[in-house]
Design a protein around this motif. Sequence first.
Motif, PDB file in Angstrom:
ATOM      1  N   ARG A   6       0.847  -1.189   0.000  1.00  0.00           N
ATOM      2  CA  ARG A   6       0.000   0.000   0.000  1.00  0.00           C
ATOM      3  C   ARG A   6       0.885   1.243   0.000  1.00  0.00           C
ATOM      4  O   ARG A   6       1.729   1.420   0.870  1.00  0.00           O
ATOM      5  N   LYS A   7       0.691   2.103  -0.971  1.00  0.00           N
ATOM      6  CA  LYS A   7       1.470   3.334  -1.108  1.00  0.00           C
ATOM      7  C   LYS A   7       0.860   4.395  -0.202  1.00  0.00           C
ATOM      8  O   LYS A   7      -0.136   5.018  -0.540  1.00  0.00           O
ATOM      9  N   ALA A  14       8.304   5.890  -2.279  1.00  0.00           N
ATOM     10  CA  ALA A  14       9.586   5.761  -2.981  1.00  0.00           C
ATOM     11  C   ALA A  14       9.686   4.404  -3.682  1.00  0.00           C
ATOM     12  O   ALA A  14      10.172   4.312  -4.811  1.00  0.00           O
ATOM     13  N   LEU A  15       9.208   3.353  -3.028  1.00  0.00           N
ATOM     14  CA  LEU A  15       9.203   2.024  -3.646  1.00  0.00           C
ATOM     15  C   LEU A  15       8.320   2.012  -4.883  1.00  0.00           C
ATOM     16  O   LEU A  15       8.689   1.466  -5.921  1.00  0.00           O
ATOM     17  N   GLU A  20       7.757   1.776 -10.883  1.00  0.00           N
ATOM     18  CA  GLU A  20       6.929   2.199 -12.012  1.00  0.00           C
ATOM     19  C   GLU A  20       7.566   1.785 -13.332  1.00  0.00           C
ATOM     20  O   GLU A  20       8.677   2.182 -13.654  1.00  0.00           O
ATOM     21  N   GLY A  21       6.831   0.952 -14.068  1.00  0.00           N
ATOM     22  CA  GLY A  21       7.252   0.587 -15.417  1.00  0.00           C
ATOM     23  C   GLY A  21       8.372  -0.423 -15.515  1.00  0.00           C
ATOM     24  O   GLY A  21       8.818  -0.733 -16.607  1.00  0.00           O
ATOM     25  N   GLU A  22       8.858  -0.972 -14.421  1.00  0.00           N
ATOM     26  CA  GLU A  22       9.934  -1.956 -14.517  1.00  0.00           C
ATOM     27  C   GLU A  22       9.898  -2.908 -13.333  1.00  0.00           C
ATOM     28  O   GLU A  22       9.286  -2.636 -12.309  1.00  0.00           O
ATOM     29  N   ASP A  23      10.565  -4.044 -13.482  1.00  0.00           N
ATOM     30  CA  ASP A  23      10.663  -5.021 -12.409  1.00  0.00           C
ATOM     31  C   ASP A  23      11.678  -4.543 -11.371  1.00  0.00           C
ATOM     32  O   ASP A  23      12.642  -3.857 -11.701  1.00  0.00           O
ATOM     33  N   VAL A  24      11.457  -4.912 -10.138  1.00  0.00           N
ATOM     34  CA  VAL A  24      12.358  -4.567  -9.050  1.00  0.00           C
ATOM     35  C   VAL A  24      12.845  -5.858  -8.419  1.00  0.00           C
ATOM     36  O   VAL A  24      12.046  -6.726  -8.087  1.00  0.00           O
TER      37      VAL A  24
END
Length: 93
Positions: A6-7, A14-15, A20-24
């Motif tokens: 949950r943001k 920050a996470l 956004e838009g890519e794998d972490v």
Amino acid sequence: VTIHVRKCGNWTKALYKLAEGEDVKILMEGPYGALSVDLFSERYKIVMLLSGGIGVTPMQSICHQLMHEHDTKCRTLKKLWFVWTARDPQVME
């Protein structure tokens, strides 16, 4: 693996921005504890999964597994209900 976060604070915002838009890539450990009901046997053909708030995370995982097993003919399900409640409607966005 899908992880639900949950943001709502500085760290999770920050996470979210990082992801956004890519794998972490992450390091993960657990799970801890165990189910108290044997959902993975053929004993139950009708299943209702109930969760509240962030408790949706393990229930969603169990739901996906049960649906996958049913779709691949590994188990027979007559009905599967998934109920999720949250105090704050923004959690569902």
